[in-house]
Design a protein around this motif. Sequence first.
Motif, PDB file in Angstrom:
ATOM      1  N   GLU A 142      34.937  26.666  37.200  1.00 45.03           N
ATOM      2  CA  GLU A 142      35.325  28.049  37.471  1.00 45.03           C
ATOM      3  C   GLU A 142      34.242  28.847  38.189  1.00 45.03           C
ATOM      4  O   GLU A 142      34.532  29.870  38.809  1.00 45.03           O
ATOM      5  CB  GLU A 142      35.669  28.771  36.159  1.00 45.03           C
ATOM      6  N   LEU A 143      32.992  28.392  38.099  1.00 46.41           N
ATOM      7  CA  LEU A 143      31.879  29.168  38.642  1.00 46.41           C
ATOM      8  C   LEU A 143      31.240  28.525  39.869  1.00 46.41           C
ATOM      9  O   LEU A 143      30.205  28.987  40.332  1.00 46.41           O
ATOM     10  CB  LEU A 143      30.816  29.384  37.561  1.00 46.41           C
ATOM     11  N   GLU A 153      32.620  38.315  46.504  1.00 48.25           N
ATOM     12  CA  GLU A 153      33.614  38.518  47.551  1.00 48.25           C
ATOM     13  C   GLU A 153      35.024  38.427  46.964  1.00 48.25           C
ATOM     14  O   GLU A 153      35.215  37.932  45.842  1.00 48.25           O
ATOM     15  CB  GLU A 153      33.408  37.502  48.666  1.00 48.25           C
ATOM     16  N   PRO A 154      36.048  38.922  47.676  1.00 55.93           N
ATOM     17  CA  PRO A 154      37.397  39.021  47.110  1.00 55.93           C
ATOM     18  C   PRO A 154      37.941  37.735  46.505  1.00 55.93           C
ATOM     19  O   PRO A 154      38.529  37.762  45.412  1.00 55.93           O
ATOM     20  CB  PRO A 154      38.234  39.481  48.305  1.00 55.93           C
ATOM     21  N   SER A 155      37.783  36.606  47.184  1.00 55.15           N
ATOM     22  CA  SER A 155      38.334  35.362  46.634  1.00 55.15           C
ATOM     23  C   SER A 155      37.629  34.963  45.345  1.00 55.15           C
ATOM     24  O   SER A 155      38.254  34.410  44.427  1.00 55.15           O
ATOM     25  CB  SER A 155      38.217  34.233  47.666  1.00 55.15           C
ATOM     26  N   CYS A 156      36.331  35.274  45.242  1.00 49.47           N
ATOM     27  CA  CYS A 156      35.579  34.975  44.022  1.00 49.47           C
ATOM     28  C   CYS A 156      35.979  35.925  42.891  1.00 49.47           C
ATOM     29  O   CYS A 156      36.068  35.512  41.728  1.00 49.47           O
ATOM     30  CB  CYS A 156      34.083  35.070  44.294  1.00 49.47           C
ATOM     31  N   ARG A 157      36.225  37.173  43.241  1.00 48.65           N
ATOM     32  CA  ARG A 157      36.709  38.129  42.235  1.00 48.65           C
ATOM     33  C   ARG A 157      38.063  37.685  41.686  1.00 48.65           C
ATOM     34  O   ARG A 157      38.315  37.783  40.477  1.00 48.65           O
ATOM     35  CB  ARG A 157      36.830  39.524  42.850  1.00 48.65           C
ATOM     36  N   ASP A 158      38.927  37.194  42.577  1.00 48.45           N
ATOM     37  CA  ASP A 158      40.245  36.740  42.133  1.00 48.45           C
ATOM     38  C   ASP A 158      40.107  35.599  41.121  1.00 48.45           C
ATOM     39  O   ASP A 158      40.842  35.546  40.125  1.00 48.45           O
ATOM     40  CB  ASP A 158      41.069  36.260  43.325  1.00 48.45           C
ATOM     41  N   ARG A 159      39.175  34.711  41.372  1.00 50.01           N
ATOM     42  CA  ARG A 159      38.987  33.584  40.458  1.00 50.01           C
ATOM     43  C   ARG A 159      38.498  34.062  39.102  1.00 50.01           C
ATOM     44  O   ARG A 159      39.011  33.638  38.054  1.00 50.01           O
ATOM     45  CB  ARG A 159      38.002  32.577  41.049  1.00 50.01           C
ATOM     46  N   LEU A 160      37.513  34.951  39.085  1.00 53.18           N
ATOM     47  CA  LEU A 160      37.009  35.462  37.811  1.00 53.18           C
ATOM     48  C   LEU A 160      38.057  36.324  37.113  1.00 53.18           C
ATOM     49  O   LEU A 160      38.137  36.330  35.878  1.00 53.18           O
ATOM     50  CB  LEU A 160      35.726  36.257  38.042  1.00 53.18           C
ATOM     51  N   HIS A 161      38.866  37.032  37.882  1.00 58.22           N
ATOM     52  CA  HIS A 161      39.971  37.798  37.305  1.00 58.22           C
ATOM     53  C   HIS A 161      40.894  36.866  36.520  1.00 58.22           C
ATOM     54  O   HIS A 161      41.280  37.167  35.371  1.00 58.22           O
ATOM     55  CB  HIS A 161      40.723  38.503  38.426  1.00 58.22           C
TER      56      HIS A 161
END
Length: 296
Positions: free
Chosen positions: A13-14, A42-50
């Motif tokens: 996940e990270l 960045e947005p795609s990384c935020r989506d993953r952590l979301h």
Amino acid sequence: MCVPAQTQISPPELRDLSAPPTFRELIPGYRLARWDTPSALEPSCRDRLHRVLCGLAERSFSADHSSYWQARVEAGFFDRITTLALILGPDGSPVGWGGHHRRRFAGRRVLYLDSTGVLPAHRRFGLSTALMMHFLSREVFPRPLLPTYLLMCTRHPGVYNGWRQGFGPGRVFPHPSRPTPASIRRVAGEAAEWLGEGPGLDPGTLVVSDAYRMFDGDVYGVPLSSGRPHIDAYFDNNVGAKDAVLVVVRLNAPVLAAAVSAHAARERVRHRPWLGGRPVRSSSGQHTGTGVAGFF
């Protein structure tokens, strides 16, 4: 685009995040992945952590929190929060999370604790407490002469009672049998305005009306109890099903040092069965969903 970083020590996940976290041991067998500048994601990384946070919240609270997290992310969660952290289990997978905001309200230095939770199978190890002690130690000890006000929103009596036990009931407000001081009211008032909950705050009880209105169902999927009848009665009588309490703690370096020492002593006993130590649940004898930290 995300760029590779620390893939050799990161769980799936990270991996390949534009802003890799700092890793450190939290307690034996558990690591912390911490972002001190979440806004750099960045947005795609935020989506993953979301997605990670949504999954952890649902499993931790036995309730659907997807609408809550969607609203928070759309409101700029990653740009607003000062520090965000995931707790990683023995196999490297995320088992909990937490974060905090560094602010000034009413001219006072404030640390506002954000949403926090730990998966049920991992709660008996004191992870929530260890995470909060980590956050507080990094913020309070480097500035030992400056008082810090610790704030959180919760409707869980066990959370409130945990802070009273950790720092002393005289430092934790609201107090069931004492009026709320004017200084605490001012700090709470500005914090509520910042949270967008100013009109809903009762300055005397520090109850925020309808704070959990974004949830269609229950906030917690389990009964709530602190194991202390007078605390449970206080919440039953003052806090509605969708209300929260804005808890304010007056903190300084000596008080925190005493709490850290007491926590360390308990942990030594916990990990030494020959001294009577054993994993424990909440004081009520049941898993409560949050340990010592708040959830808003």
